[in-house]
Design a protein around this motif. Structure first.
Motif, PDB file in Angstrom:
ATOM      1  N   SER A  68       0.314  16.386   2.255  1.00  0.00           N
ATOM      2  CA  SER A  68       1.776  16.493   2.338  1.00  0.00           C
ATOM      3  C   SER A  68       2.448  15.847   1.125  1.00  0.00           C
ATOM      4  CB  SER A  68       2.280  15.834   3.632  1.00  0.00           C
ATOM      5  OG  SER A  68       2.028  14.430   3.603  1.00  0.00           O
ATOM      6  N   LEU A  69       1.713  15.034   0.377  1.00  0.00           N
ATOM      7  CA  LEU A  69       2.269  14.366  -0.807  1.00  0.00           C
ATOM      8  C   LEU A  69       2.075  15.179  -2.082  1.00  0.00           C
ATOM      9  CD1 LEU A  69       0.876  10.754  -0.136  1.00  0.00           C
ATOM     10  CD2 LEU A  69       3.130  11.668   0.480  1.00  0.00           C
ATOM     11  N   PHE A  70       1.281  16.259  -1.994  1.00  0.00           N
ATOM     12  CA  PHE A  70       0.919  16.990  -3.204  1.00  0.00           C
ATOM     13  C   PHE A  70       2.050  17.933  -3.642  1.00  0.00           C
ATOM     14  CE2 PHE A  70      -3.886  16.981  -1.974  1.00  0.00           C
ATOM     15  CZ  PHE A  70      -3.912  15.613  -2.150  1.00  0.00           C
ATOM     16  N   PRO A  71       2.191  18.146  -4.954  1.00  0.00           N
ATOM     17  CA  PRO A  71       3.101  19.195  -5.422  1.00  0.00           C
ATOM     18  C   PRO A  71       2.559  20.574  -5.055  1.00  0.00           C
ATOM     19  CG  PRO A  71       1.836  18.292  -7.246  1.00  0.00           C
ATOM     20  CD  PRO A  71       1.532  17.428  -6.053  1.00  0.00           C
ATOM     21  N   ASP A  72       3.439  21.583  -5.171  1.00  0.00           N
ATOM     22  CA  ASP A  72       3.074  22.920  -4.695  1.00  0.00           C
ATOM     23  C   ASP A  72       1.908  23.547  -5.462  1.00  0.00           C
ATOM     24  OD1 ASP A  72       5.047  22.758  -2.835  1.00  0.00           O
ATOM     25  OD2 ASP A  72       6.527  23.891  -4.004  1.00  0.00           O
ATOM     26  N   ASN A  73       1.657  23.120  -6.688  1.00  0.00           N
ATOM     27  CA  ASN A  73       0.593  23.755  -7.477  1.00  0.00           C
ATOM     28  C   ASN A  73      -0.719  22.959  -7.459  1.00  0.00           C
ATOM     29  OD1 ASN A  73       1.637  21.676  -9.051  1.00  0.00           O
ATOM     30  ND2 ASN A  73       1.197  22.727 -10.995  1.00  0.00           N
ATOM     31  N   LEU A  74      -0.815  21.961  -6.577  1.00  0.00           N
ATOM     32  CA  LEU A  74      -2.057  21.187  -6.447  1.00  0.00           C
ATOM     33  C   LEU A  74      -2.734  21.527  -5.121  1.00  0.00           C
ATOM     34  CD1 LEU A  74      -4.092  19.008  -7.254  1.00  0.00           C
ATOM     35  CD2 LEU A  74      -2.520  17.288  -6.301  1.00  0.00           C
ATOM     36  N   PHE A  75      -3.986  21.934  -5.216  1.00  0.00           N
ATOM     37  CA  PHE A  75      -4.746  22.315  -4.023  1.00  0.00           C
ATOM     38  C   PHE A  75      -6.067  21.548  -3.993  1.00  0.00           C
ATOM     39  CE2 PHE A  75      -2.139  25.857  -5.397  1.00  0.00           C
ATOM     40  CZ  PHE A  75      -1.446  26.174  -4.241  1.00  0.00           C
ATOM     41  N   LEU A  76      -6.401  21.068  -2.806  1.00  0.00           N
ATOM     42  CA  LEU A  76      -7.672  20.373  -2.598  1.00  0.00           C
ATOM     43  C   LEU A  76      -8.467  21.173  -1.582  1.00  0.00           C
ATOM     44  CD1 LEU A  76      -9.092  17.777  -3.531  1.00  0.00           C
ATOM     45  CD2 LEU A  76      -8.061  16.594  -1.594  1.00  0.00           C
ATOM     46  N   GLU A  82       0.838  -1.208   0.000  1.00  0.00           N
ATOM     47  CA  GLU A  82       0.000   0.000   0.000  1.00  0.00           C
ATOM     48  C   GLU A  82       0.869   1.253   0.000  1.00  0.00           C
ATOM     49  OE1 GLU A  82      -3.675   1.895   2.601  1.00  0.00           O
ATOM     50  OE2 GLU A  82      -3.001  -0.144   2.974  1.00  0.00           O
ATOM     51  N   SER A  83       1.928   1.228   0.791  1.00  0.00           N
ATOM     52  CA  SER A  83       2.826   2.383   0.850  1.00  0.00           C
ATOM     53  C   SER A  83       3.517   2.611  -0.494  1.00  0.00           C
ATOM     54  CB  SER A  83       3.873   2.167   1.950  1.00  0.00           C
ATOM     55  OG  SER A  83       4.777   3.239   1.988  1.00  0.00           O
ATOM     56  N   ARG A  84       3.971   1.534  -1.117  1.00  0.00           N
ATOM     57  CA  ARG A  84       4.632   1.678  -2.427  1.00  0.00           C
ATOM     58  C   ARG A  84       3.665   2.210  -3.474  1.00  0.00           C
ATOM     59  NH1 ARG A  84       7.600  -2.987  -0.837  1.00  0.00           N
ATOM     60  NH2 ARG A  84       5.924  -4.364  -1.547  1.00  0.00           N
ATOM     61  N   THR A  85       2.423   1.702  -3.441  1.00  0.00           N
ATOM     62  CA  THR A  85       1.427   2.163  -4.414  1.00  0.00           C
ATOM     63  C   THR A  85       1.095   3.639  -4.196  1.00  0.00           C
ATOM     64  OG1 THR A  85       0.477  -0.066  -4.491  1.00  0.00           O
ATOM     65  CG2 THR A  85      -0.863   1.728  -5.358  1.00  0.00           C
ATOM     66  N   ALA A  86       0.983   4.041  -2.937  1.00  0.00           N
ATOM     67  CA  ALA A  86       0.693   5.447  -2.644  1.00  0.00           C
ATOM     68  C   ALA A  86       1.814   6.350  -3.142  1.00  0.00           C
ATOM     69  CB  ALA A  86       0.500   5.625  -1.142  1.00  0.00           C
ATOM     70  N   LYS A  87       3.057   5.942  -2.921  1.00  0.00           N
ATOM     71  CA  LYS A  87       4.187   6.762  -3.386  1.00  0.00           C
ATOM     72  C   LYS A  87       4.221   6.842  -4.906  1.00  0.00           C
ATOM     73  CE  LYS A  87       7.163   5.922   0.632  1.00  0.00           C
ATOM     74  NZ  LYS A  87       8.386   5.245   1.135  1.00  0.00           N
ATOM     75  N   ALA A  88       3.891   5.729  -5.563  1.00  0.00           N
ATOM     76  CA  ALA A  88       3.882   5.731  -7.030  1.00  0.00           C
ATOM     77  C   ALA A  88       2.790   6.655  -7.568  1.00  0.00           C
ATOM     78  CB  ALA A  88       3.676   4.308  -7.547  1.00  0.00           C
ATOM     79  N   LEU A  89       1.607   6.606  -6.945  1.00  0.00           N
ATOM     80  CA  LEU A  89       0.523   7.487  -7.380  1.00  0.00           C
ATOM     81  C   LEU A  89       0.881   8.946  -7.121  1.00  0.00           C
ATOM     82  CD1 LEU A  89      -2.602   5.456  -6.177  1.00  0.00           C
ATOM     83  CD2 LEU A  89      -2.097   6.117  -8.538  1.00  0.00           C
ATOM     84  N   TYR A  95      -9.152  19.864  10.277  1.00  0.00           N
ATOM     85  CA  TYR A  95      -7.939  20.667  10.463  1.00  0.00           C
ATOM     86  C   TYR A  95      -7.514  20.650  11.937  1.00  0.00           C
ATOM     87  CZ  TYR A  95      -7.414  22.902   5.856  1.00  0.00           C
ATOM     88  OH  TYR A  95      -7.165  23.161   4.523  1.00  0.00           O
ATOM     89  N   TYR A  96      -8.482  20.741  12.827  1.00  0.00           N
ATOM     90  CA  TYR A  96      -8.152  20.796  14.264  1.00  0.00           C
ATOM     91  C   TYR A  96      -7.561  19.465  14.734  1.00  0.00           C
ATOM     92  CZ  TYR A  96      -8.642  21.933  19.215  1.00  0.00           C
ATOM     93  OH  TYR A  96      -8.383  22.197  20.541  1.00  0.00           O
ATOM     94  N   LYS A  97      -8.115  18.363  14.240  1.00  0.00           N
ATOM     95  CA  LYS A  97      -7.674  17.038  14.713  1.00  0.00           C
ATOM     96  C   LYS A  97      -6.374  16.587  14.070  1.00  0.00           C
ATOM     97  CE  LYS A  97      -9.474  12.343  15.457  1.00  0.00           C
ATOM     98  NZ  LYS A  97     -10.662  11.457  15.302  1.00  0.00           N
ATOM     99  N   TYR A  98      -6.229  16.885  12.750  1.00  0.00           N
ATOM    100  CA  TYR A  98      -5.088  16.321  12.013  1.00  0.00           C
ATOM    101  C   TYR A  98      -4.105  17.359  11.478  1.00  0.00           C
ATOM    102  CZ  TYR A  98      -8.045  12.146  11.951  1.00  0.00           C
ATOM    103  OH  TYR A  98      -8.820  11.075  12.313  1.00  0.00           O
ATOM    104  N   GLY A  99      -4.462  18.635  11.522  1.00  0.00           N
ATOM    105  CA  GLY A  99      -3.605  19.650  10.930  1.00  0.00           C
ATOM    106  C   GLY A  99      -3.987  19.917   9.484  1.00  0.00           C
ATOM    107  N   ALA A 100      -3.285  20.873   8.867  1.00  0.00           N
ATOM    108  CA  ALA A 100      -3.658  21.318   7.525  1.00  0.00           C
ATOM    109  C   ALA A 100      -3.216  20.345   6.436  1.00  0.00           C
ATOM    110  CB  ALA A 100      -3.067  22.695   7.251  1.00  0.00           C
ATOM    111  N   ALA A 101      -2.237  19.479   6.704  1.00  0.00           N
ATOM    112  CA  ALA A 101      -1.697  18.608   5.657  1.00  0.00           C
ATOM    113  C   ALA A 101      -2.579  17.385   5.425  1.00  0.00           C
ATOM    114  CB  ALA A 101      -0.308  18.158   6.013  1.00  0.00           C
TER     115      ALA A 101
END
Length: 359
Positions: free
Chosen positions: A48-56, A6-13, A353-359
């Motif tokens: 935290s995995l997103f590039p700087d120009n991707l916003f959700l 799962e970790s490898r797949t997440a990093k690849a995506l 945001y309060y429970k997990y932070g902004a990332a």
């Protein structure tokens, strides 16, 4: 899939998302329509995995968050003036109204029963009969079929002291409004709601607005997969609706559930926190089920409800602001002492945001 895979797949995506985003210099903004997605994104730390120009950014998919303060006020007044027992899902109990919350109402001697299924309200009505029981009808297409089934059962059993205070909402009308925003480039579409309405029902996003959409599940890999498809369609300017949650969502949805809803409800206007009155975005009880409408059976005079002007819930629900831009966040507004519903609900953006932070 084991944790290592799962970790490898997440990093690849994540790497693939970064490579696609690098093909454009401008920002890419996508909206997660569903509050459960909001919570899942933050719980997994996906930003935290997103590039700087991707916003959700968050959308109006938390039913508690988009319910206006006036609804809480009306419920409390019905309880106070008609000695009604209030039945509700737990998320609503601490949502602030103009003069307190349902928790306040309960502390002052009122009766509030938390239910896990709308069907529980029938048992409560039988136990306290003839005292009226008012179920607080808040929810989207996911929840509404179970409430419709509950009312069909109540009608068949001749339950006379069960009522519903309706504040139901449907997702397509606000989505059409948001799709017109030029700074939104696509939508992470809700998995639960889509199981009822079907992935084909979003085709207007492409036809009318040239915006892509991806139906996503709620695991981290589900969300990353859907985001990979969204950024690819946005960068390639090839919008489509992709169903990345086929293990649950069918293209046609659940016609049986929709038929139950159509038997009990008819389309009505609805007022949304952050979006105002949207024609055709709500559901009202019809035919023999209209007698269950608590607003008609127990009319009360509800004063104008005013939100704290410092609270940014309305802007957060339309993706215009993030919780960390609100001066109340984490100071005067906390889960223990909330100012707005986005801090109360288990699907609320401020709570995430309060429970997990902004990332």
């Amino acid at each position: 899939m084991n944790p290592a895979d799962e970790s490898r797949t997440a990093k690849a995506l994540a790497q693939e998302i970064g490579e696609i985003c690098s093909k454009t210099s401008g920002p890419l903004r996508f909206m997660e329509v569903c509050g459960t997605h909001t919570m899942a994104v933050h719980a997994a730390g996906l930003k935290s995995l997103f590039p700087d120009n991707l916003f959700l950014v968050s959308g109006p998919g938390c039913p508690v968050c988009v319910t206006e303060k006036r609804f809480i006020d009306e419920a409390m007044l019905i309880g106070q003036q008609h000695d009604a027992c209030m039945a509700t899902f737990g998320d609503l109990v601490r949502v602030p109204g103009s003069f307190g919350s349902l928790a306040t109402f309960r502390s002052e001697g009122g009766t509030v029963r938390v239910v896990y299924s709308p069907m529980d309200a029938i048992d409560i009505a039988a136990a306290v009969s003839p005292r009226p029981v008012v179920f607080l009808g808040v929810g989207f297409e996911t929840t509404i079929p179970t409430i419709a089934a509950t009312l069909k059962t109540a009608l068949a059993r001749g339950t006379e002291n069960l009522f519903v205070l309706p504040a139901f909402k449907t997702i397509h009308p606000p989505l059409r409004i948001l799709a017109a925003k030029e700074d939104l480039h696509g939508f992470l579409l809700p998995g639960h709601v889509s199981a009822i309405i079907g992935s084909d029902s979003y085709e207007y996003l492409v036809r009318d607005f040239r915006k892509p959409g991806a139906v996503a599940g709620f695991e981290a890999l589900d969300i990353l997969l859907a985001l990979r498809d969204l950024v690819r369609m946005a960068v390639d300017k090839s919008p489509a609706i992709i169903n990345d949650y086929k293990r649950v969502v069918r293209s046609e949805g659940n016609p049986v559930a929709r038929a139950v809803v159509d038997e009990v409800f008819e389309v009505s206007d609805a007022s949304w926190r952050g979006l105002g009155l949207i024609p055709g975005s709500g559901l009202a009880l019809k035919g023999p089920y209209a007698r269950f409408d608590a607003a008609k059976s127990f009319p009360v005079e509800v004063p104008e409800a005013k939100d704290d002007p410092r609270c940014l819930c309305a802007a957060i629900l339309t993706g215009a602001k993030t919780p960390d831009r609100c001066g109340l966040f984490g100071k005067e507004c906390t889960p223990e002492d909330p100012v707005g519903p986005c801090m109360v609900s288990s699907e609320g953006t401020c709570a995430a945001y309060y429970k997990y932070g902004a990332a």
